[in-house]
Every structure is written in C-alpha cells, then in structure tokens.
Write a protein that holds these residues in place. Structure first.
Motif, PDB file in Angstrom:
ATOM      1  N   HIS A  69       1.631   2.663  -5.097  1.00 16.26           N
ATOM      2  CA  HIS A  69       2.255   3.800  -4.407  1.00 16.26           C
ATOM      3  C   HIS A  69       3.356   3.292  -3.483  1.00 16.26           C
ATOM      4  O   HIS A  69       4.475   3.790  -3.526  1.00 16.26           O
ATOM      5  CB  HIS A  69       1.231   4.616  -3.614  1.00 16.26           C
ATOM      6  N   HIS A  73       6.304   4.421  -5.783  1.00 20.40           N
ATOM      7  CA  HIS A  73       6.172   5.879  -5.739  1.00 20.40           C
ATOM      8  C   HIS A  73       6.153   6.394  -4.299  1.00 20.40           C
ATOM      9  O   HIS A  73       5.652   7.466  -4.005  1.00 20.40           O
ATOM     10  CB  HIS A  73       4.875   6.271  -6.480  1.00 20.40           C
ATOM     11  N   CYS A  87       0.097  12.047  -3.284  1.00 19.28           N
ATOM     12  CA  CYS A  87       0.481  11.322  -4.501  1.00 19.28           C
ATOM     13  C   CYS A  87      -0.342  11.826  -5.688  1.00 19.28           C
ATOM     14  O   CYS A  87      -1.556  11.689  -5.720  1.00 19.28           O
ATOM     15  CB  CYS A  87       0.266   9.823  -4.309  1.00 19.28           C
ATOM     16  N   ILE A  89      -0.298  10.706  -8.728  1.00 21.89           N
ATOM     17  CA  ILE A  89      -0.827   9.605  -9.538  1.00 21.89           C
ATOM     18  C   ILE A  89      -2.243   9.265  -9.075  1.00 21.89           C
ATOM     19  O   ILE A  89      -3.132   9.029  -9.883  1.00 21.89           O
ATOM     20  CB  ILE A  89       0.102   8.374  -9.476  1.00 21.89           C
ATOM     21  N   TYR A 118       5.290  10.926 -16.238  1.00 20.84           N
ATOM     22  CA  TYR A 118       4.128  10.045 -16.220  1.00 20.84           C
ATOM     23  C   TYR A 118       2.832  10.808 -16.477  1.00 20.84           C
ATOM     24  O   TYR A 118       2.759  12.025 -16.307  1.00 20.84           O
ATOM     25  CB  TYR A 118       4.044   9.243 -14.920  1.00 20.84           C
ATOM     26  N   SER A 120      -1.353  10.128 -15.630  1.00 19.46           N
ATOM     27  CA  SER A 120      -2.300   9.320 -14.867  1.00 19.46           C
ATOM     28  C   SER A 120      -3.706   9.803 -15.206  1.00 19.46           C
ATOM     29  O   SER A 120      -4.013  10.992 -15.047  1.00 19.46           O
ATOM     30  CB  SER A 120      -2.026   9.477 -13.362  1.00 19.46           C
ATOM     31  N   VAL A 134      -1.979   4.444 -15.705  1.00 18.58           N
ATOM     32  CA  VAL A 134      -0.772   5.252 -15.615  1.00 18.58           C
ATOM     33  C   VAL A 134       0.196   4.798 -16.696  1.00 18.58           C
ATOM     34  O   VAL A 134       0.433   3.598 -16.858  1.00 18.58           O
ATOM     35  CB  VAL A 134      -0.107   5.097 -14.223  1.00 18.58           C
TER      36      VAL A 134
END
Length: 189
Positions: A69, A73, A87, A89, A118, A120, A134
């Motif tokens: 992260h 990200h 987040c 993800i 993406y 996840s 991911v």
C-alpha cells in the motif's frame, strides 16, 4: 550424524511436488498480468516479473517484504494520500472476499502513476484468510481511447443537435430512439 531415509513413494512425492512448484513458478513468470501476494500486514510475499517491470523496479526482490500500500497504492490520482483504511486492495483479506476495480492508479518506483485495473482476492487455508493475491494491468491506453471516444461522441451530439433540419433516428423495429433539437422545436410549433 543424522541420516534421513526416503522411501521410493516419498521420493516420488517429493519429485512431484518439485515439478508442481516448477509449473506454478513458470506460470507466474510467463503471464503478462502483474501478480503479487501480500500478508495480513500488507507486506509483499511474492511478485512476478511483470509486476516489478510495470512498477519500474529492477526485480521482484525490490518488492519482497515491502508494504505494497505504502509503496504503490498510497495516493489518489491527484496526489492526495489514500488512507490504508479505505484501500480496496486490502478489503480482500479484511473482509475475506474478492473485488475488482478500474478507477484507481498505482504508483511506480520513479514517482509517476498509471491507471490500473486490478483484482484482489483473499488467500485462504482451511477457511482462514492469511493474505491476498493481487493481479493488475496497466490501462493507460484503454483510458486514452475512452477519452477519445467520449470526445468524439460529444462532437457528434453537438453536430446532431445543431443541424437546422429535423432528424429522427429510428431503430430496426421502427421505434424512435432519438430526435434532434430542430425536430423537437418543430413539434412544439
């Protein structure tokens, strides 16, 4: 001195396991999609070559053990920080369910970002979540083409509405699907 005796069936099982691991490694290393795994703290547990390449890292070792992260990200496209609590993800392992997104960016090693699509998904053993996997792709070109299409559609709509003659668009079933402003104005008279 300690000797370990491996039975013929144990040796075959060991060989099969090595073969299976080799096939998984080959698959991960051969795919165009970027793939990485994270533990429950968000630290990278594995990454394939596509992942390190898309993110601008020399190799996967540069990612291993790092918090993904904070590494890739951490911010929204406009640069505002993205709190880890939001987040998406991380939702895979926090909520134990997979998700898909195509409206965020990932950040490269050089500080630039790119639009990414993406997926996840939680990694589970015996019903217990122990991390997430991911996968992502760079959708820069797709976003560019979507913007070109949107601008083209807008031009077409403006042209359609500015024509002085009335235009009626009818589908194959004979149903009116659109009319331009001249037609609408004419009908009001």
């Amino acid at each position: 001195m300690v000797f370990h005796v491996i039975s013929p069936s144990g040796k075959r099982a060991e060989e099969e396991l090595k073969k299976s691991e080799g096939q998984v490694r080959l698959l991960l290393n051969s795919t165009a999609e970027a793939i990485y795994g994270i533990d429950l703290q968000g630290n990278c547990t594995f990454a394939n070559p596509s992942c390190s390449r898309m993110l601008g890292y020399a190799n996967k070792e540069a990612l291993l053990g790092k918090n993904m992260h904070w590494l890739i990200h951490h911010s929204y496209p406009d640069g505002r920080p993205m709190p880890v609590e939001v987040c998406r993800i991380y939702q895979a392992f926090r909520e134990g369910k997979g998700l898909h997104a195509d409206d965020e960016v990932l950040w490269r090693a050089d500080g630039t970002c790119f639009p990414a699509e993406y997926w996840s998904y939680p990694q589970m053993v015996g019903g217990e979540v122990y991390g997430a996997v991911v996968t992502f792709i760079d959708i820069t070109e797709r976003k560019r083409m979507e913007e070109i299409l949107r601008a083209s559609e807008e031009k077409l709509r403006l042209t359609f509405e500015s024509i002085a003659d009335g235009i009626i668009i009818i589908d194959l079933a004979g149903k009116v699907v659109d009319v331009n402003e001249s037609t609408r104005s004419h009908r009001r008279l």
